[in-house]
Design an enzyme around this catalytic site. Sequence first.
Site, PDB file in Angstrom:
ATOM      1  N   ASP A 112       0.817  -1.205   0.000  1.00 31.51           N
ATOM      2  CA  ASP A 112       0.000   0.000   0.000  1.00 31.51           C
ATOM      3  C   ASP A 112       0.854   1.260   0.000  1.00 31.51           C
ATOM      4  O   ASP A 112       1.962   1.257  -0.526  1.00 31.51           O
ATOM      5  CB  ASP A 112      -0.911  -0.046   1.237  1.00 31.51           C
ATOM      6  CG  ASP A 112      -2.247   0.596   0.962  1.00 31.51           C
ATOM      7  OD1 ASP A 112      -2.312   1.823   0.874  1.00 31.51           O
ATOM      8  OD2 ASP A 112      -3.234  -0.141   0.839  1.00 31.51           O
TER       9      ASP A 112
ATOM     10  N   HIS B 134      -3.901   5.856   3.275  1.00 28.20           N
ATOM     11  CA  HIS B 134      -4.596   4.642   2.831  1.00 28.20           C
ATOM     12  C   HIS B 134      -4.032   3.389   3.501  1.00 28.20           C
ATOM     13  O   HIS B 134      -4.779   2.568   4.041  1.00 28.20           O
ATOM     14  CB  HIS B 134      -4.471   4.552   1.314  1.00 28.20           C
ATOM     15  CG  HIS B 134      -5.369   3.550   0.664  1.00 28.20           C
ATOM     16  ND1 HIS B 134      -4.938   2.309   0.292  1.00 28.20           N
ATOM     17  CD2 HIS B 134      -6.662   3.616   0.310  1.00 28.20           C
ATOM     18  CE1 HIS B 134      -5.940   1.651  -0.279  1.00 28.20           C
ATOM     19  NE2 HIS B 134      -7.000   2.420  -0.284  1.00 28.20           N
TER      20      HIS B 134
ATOM     21  N   SER C 110     -11.325  -1.530  -1.140  1.00 22.84           N
ATOM     22  CA  SER C 110     -10.099  -1.451  -0.344  1.00 22.84           C
ATOM     23  C   SER C 110     -10.401  -1.536   1.145  1.00 22.84           C
ATOM     24  O   SER C 110      -9.550  -1.953   1.922  1.00 22.84           O
ATOM     25  CB  SER C 110      -9.380  -0.120  -0.577  1.00 22.84           C
ATOM     26  OG  SER C 110      -8.548  -0.187  -1.674  1.00 22.84           O
TER      27      SER C 110
HETATM   28  C1  LIG Z   1      -5.027  -4.432   1.242  1.00 24.55           C
HETATM   29  O1  LIG Z   1      -4.796  -3.129   1.204  1.00 24.55           O
HETATM   30  C2  LIG Z   1      -5.690  -2.467   0.384  1.00 24.55           C
HETATM   31  C3  LIG Z   1      -5.374  -1.070   0.350  1.00 24.55           C
HETATM   32  O2  LIG Z   1      -4.387  -0.805   0.986  1.00 24.55           O
HETATM   33  C4  LIG Z   1      -7.024  -2.547   0.874  1.00 24.55           C
HETATM   34  O3  LIG Z   1      -7.866  -1.844   0.044  1.00 24.55           O
HETATM   35  C5  LIG Z   1      -7.356  -3.901   0.845  1.00 24.55           C
HETATM   36  O4  LIG Z   1      -8.590  -4.032   1.338  1.00 24.55           O
HETATM   37  C6  LIG Z   1      -6.380  -4.635   1.640  1.00 24.55           C
HETATM   38  N1  LIG Z   1      -6.627  -5.927   1.374  1.00 24.55           N
HETATM   39  C7  LIG Z   1      -6.353  -6.693   2.245  1.00 24.55           C
HETATM   40  C8  LIG Z   1      -6.362  -8.030   1.827  1.00 24.55           C
HETATM   41  O5  LIG Z   1      -6.107  -6.351   3.339  1.00 24.55           O
END
Ligand SMILES: *[C@@H]1O[C@H](CO)[C@@H](O)[C@H](O)[C@H]1NC(C)=O
Length: 387
Positions: free
Chosen positions: A140, A171, A327
């Site tokens: 991220d 984020h 996300s």
């Molecule tokens: C991973 O990170 C992204 C954004 O950072 C997020 O949108 C997403 O939900 C996350 N997915 C997981 C698997 O945590």
Amino acid sequence: MFGFRKLALLAVILFNLTSARSLPLQRKNDPPQSPGQYIVTLRDGLDESAIEQHLQRATSLRARSESPVVELGRRWNIGSWNAYLCTMDNNTLTQMSRDDAVQFIEPDGGLGAISHRVPNHTDYVYDSKAGEGTYAYIIDSGLLTTHEEFEGRASLGYNAVDGEFVDDSGHGTHVAGTIGGKTYGVAKKTNLISVKIFQNGQGKISDFLEGYQWAVYNITKENRQEVSVINVSGGSGAMEALNRAVDEGYKQGVLTVVAAGNFDQDVRRHSPASAPNAMTVGAIGGDFSRSSFSNWGELVDIFAPGEDVMSAWIGSNDDAQAHAGTSMATPHITGLVLYLKSLIPYRMKSPANSVRELQNLATGNVIQDTKGSKNLLGFNGNGIVIV
Ligand SMILES: *[C@@H]1O[C@H](CO)[C@@H](O)[C@H](O)[C@H]1NC(C)=O
Ligand SMILES: *[C@@H]1O[C@H](CO)[C@@H](O)[C@H](O)[C@H]1NC(C)=O
Ligand SMILES: *[C@@H]1O[C@H](CO)[C@@H](O)[C@H](O)[C@H]1NC(C)=O
Ligand SMILES: *[C@@H]1O[C@H](CO)[C@@H](O)[C@H](O)[C@H]1NC(C)=O
């Protein structure tokens, strides 16, 4: 037995994926073109010497006298997937695509920009194991490791972009808070490891591949396959190299949870969400309807709350905001996987086991308007007895 209750959620975000795709061929008399960057994926099963020979051919390739020199960039290898970043003009690209060792060539494009919306709150009842001894690799924008939500469990793993290893958008910190924050998190004792690929809200596919490869290597070298999950919340248009990377990670025993994307489209059009072996997560709102923005289709494996999701933010060490997006839904599933890995590790060893267990525990047929997605609500272990 554990109770897992989600009282309310809120927020939204997203990542936009840009898609850049076709590779138009150049005609002889076209003027020279400025070079572009491409991801060259090699054929499966080439040995090291065949790869070396190909790379030598590539560096000596110049389609026309005015073509710039071919420049090779980062190289990647996960399992049987071999690829590299290459700067060349379109004429040279045409030549290169005829090389026997090349399987396909795709432009290096942009990954998700990030946008936000409004706030609310979240509440969970959770088992005391809460992801203890597990690791979330969060690909991220970085992570504010000093935030109180993380209680010293967050660390900086790898920075794939130029520039400082800080969360410059919020984020990544938000996602980490949903996975493992002490207040907002699903797996409140998990270890959070940041892999930075977004800078100024933008990332490149090549940076994703670099960060993803680092995470797979780190997990396998540390022998953490059974206790780790990679969380991806960005994506691009459908792209074979991204899907291949994630599928090879899966074959190495690493589960990757990916946001479906926020375009109200068939997820087939997006990567790595369309990787067959990714756990792809769509979003729902408080009324159990698919969020109007959430991508859909048979490659969506599970849903989680993705509207008004409150979590940590970067303004200060106690900042919080609500956002929405797939996300925001994805880290619920990542956190849930980690939580179950700490609770029932013997049933969660491989990615396939983990996916199966999660789908068994999910609530079926409660979501409206799934448009062909699997009708499974992941975030609900409430009252389920696990022995
Ligand atoms: C991973 O990170 C992204 C954004 O950072 C997020 O949108 C997403 O939900 C996350 N997915 C997981 C698997 O945590
Ligand atoms: C070369 O191909 C790329 C990718 O298709 C295209 O976007 C670009 O316009 C082409 N370059 C030129 C200068 O024609
Ligand atoms: C928070 O949730 C409540 C109840 O669902 C809702 O009435 C309120 O509008 C939400 N607040 C914000 C800021 O979205
Ligand atoms: C894995 O990453 C951590 C940083 O998060 C680093 O300290 C460690 O050395 C890495 N392990 C290996 C085997 O590279």
